[in-house]
Design a protein around this motif. Structure first.
Motif, PDB file in Angstrom:
ATOM      1  N   ASP A  43     -40.466 -29.318  -6.730  1.00 14.52           N
ATOM      2  CA  ASP A  43     -40.377 -30.629  -7.392  1.00 14.52           C
ATOM      3  C   ASP A  43     -39.422 -30.572  -8.584  1.00 14.52           C
ATOM      4  O   ASP A  43     -39.761 -30.057  -9.634  1.00 14.52           O
ATOM      5  N   VAL A  84     -37.412 -31.898  -3.890  1.00 13.94           N
ATOM      6  CA  VAL A  84     -37.306 -33.168  -4.619  1.00 13.94           C
ATOM      7  C   VAL A  84     -36.225 -33.002  -5.677  1.00 13.94           C
ATOM      8  O   VAL A  84     -36.258 -32.055  -6.465  1.00 13.94           O
ATOM      9  N   THR A  99     -43.061 -37.046  -6.288  1.00 16.56           N
ATOM     10  CA  THR A  99     -44.100 -36.054  -6.603  1.00 16.56           C
ATOM     11  C   THR A  99     -45.358 -36.327  -5.787  1.00 16.56           C
ATOM     12  O   THR A  99     -45.992 -35.401  -5.267  1.00 16.56           O
ATOM     13  N   GLN A 149     -43.508 -30.037 -10.577  1.00 19.82           N
ATOM     14  CA  GLN A 149     -42.598 -30.576 -11.588  1.00 19.82           C
ATOM     15  C   GLN A 149     -43.104 -30.100 -12.961  1.00 19.82           C
ATOM     16  O   GLN A 149     -44.300 -30.157 -13.229  1.00 19.82           O
TER      17      GLN A 149
END
Ligand code: ATP
Ligand code: MG
Length: 230
Positions: A156, A188, A41, A83
């Motif tokens: 993310d 990610v 992150t 995220q």
């Protein structure tokens, strides 16, 4: 498209990225892999301009953006899906999407890709974002990023906490954004199977460092076992 040259990043006095040098090729999906807390992150925040202190050099299409604030990077074509999605629950789906358009000057409109990729969102524009399922919120967060008309999409853990049946839908959307909409994607992921299916390149992180990187075909099982909990 994006290059990092000996990049360090800090949270206050806490040193989170250590000498990360990495190239993100244009028009491809690059998967960023690694265990919890290794700096995945932080790497995306560093690319988006959200870290308070960064040293080294970050370039976008050859231009040094290391000191550029996040809004300039957004205007230059970088968009970020954080995220946890960070949808505003009391805003409608339409309002959540249009928030992304504020990253750019000009018209604030629902992006053309939304009806095609996210028919459910398009048919429910006046419902609050908070009533959506996790998978739908992830779609909404992607739609919001597209409203900034990006060239590079930073994602993310888009499949984190989403039921398996919906993970495939999210996967298909990310692959289409790359192959049809021609977006460069930095993904990610802790879902290695998905990263292998979707990604053209990978970078493996460990303790704030990029410890391996290359074409996805070079991501061996040994590397995955050494650096990820599987
Ligand atoms: N706001 C913050 N302030 C201080 N330290 C932080 C902050 N956010 C993250 N860190 C630390 O920086 C390191 C990297 O965190 P980061 O969130 O980038 O990891 P990650 O790879 O994304 O993990 P995860 O897979 O759990 O999302 C960790 O040691 C974490 O504790
Ligand atoms: Mg993370």
């Amino acid at each position: 498209m994006l290059t990092l040259d000996v990049v360090d990043a800090f949270y206050g006095r806490s040193h989170a990225l250590h000498g990360v040098s990495l190239g993100i090729p244009e028009g491809a999906i690059t998967a960023i892999l690694g265990r919890n807390g290794v700096g995945k992150t932080t790497l995306l925040k560093t690319l988006m301009g959200l870290m308070e202190r960064v040293t080294g050099t970050i370039r976008l299409a050859g231009r040094d953006i290391t000191r550029a604030p996040a809004y300039r990077r957004a205007r230059a074509g970088i968009a970020y899906v954080p995220q946890g999605r960070e949808i505003i629950p009391d805003f409608t789906i339409r309002e959540n999407i249009l928030m992304g358009a504020f990253a750019r000057p000009g018209r604030r409109v629902i992006p053309d890709l939304v009806p095609e990729l996210f028919p459910y969102l398009m048919q429910n524009l006046d419902r609050p974002g908070g009533v959506l399922s996790g998978g739908q919120q992830q779609q909404l967060a992607i739609a919001r990023a597209l409203a900034a008309d990006p060239k590079v999409l930073l994602l993310d853990e888009p499949t984190e906490g989403i039921q398996p049946s919906i993970v495939e839908e999210i996967e298909a959307i990310i692959i289409r954004l790359n192959s049809e909409a021609k977006l460069t994607v930095v993904l990610v992921e802790q879902n290695v199977a998905f990263a292998r299916r979707a990604g053209h390149h990978f970078a493996m992180m460990e303790k704030g460092r990029a410890v391996a990187a290359g074409a996805m075909a070079e991501l061996t099982d040994a590397l995955v076992h050494r650096h990820m909990a599987v």
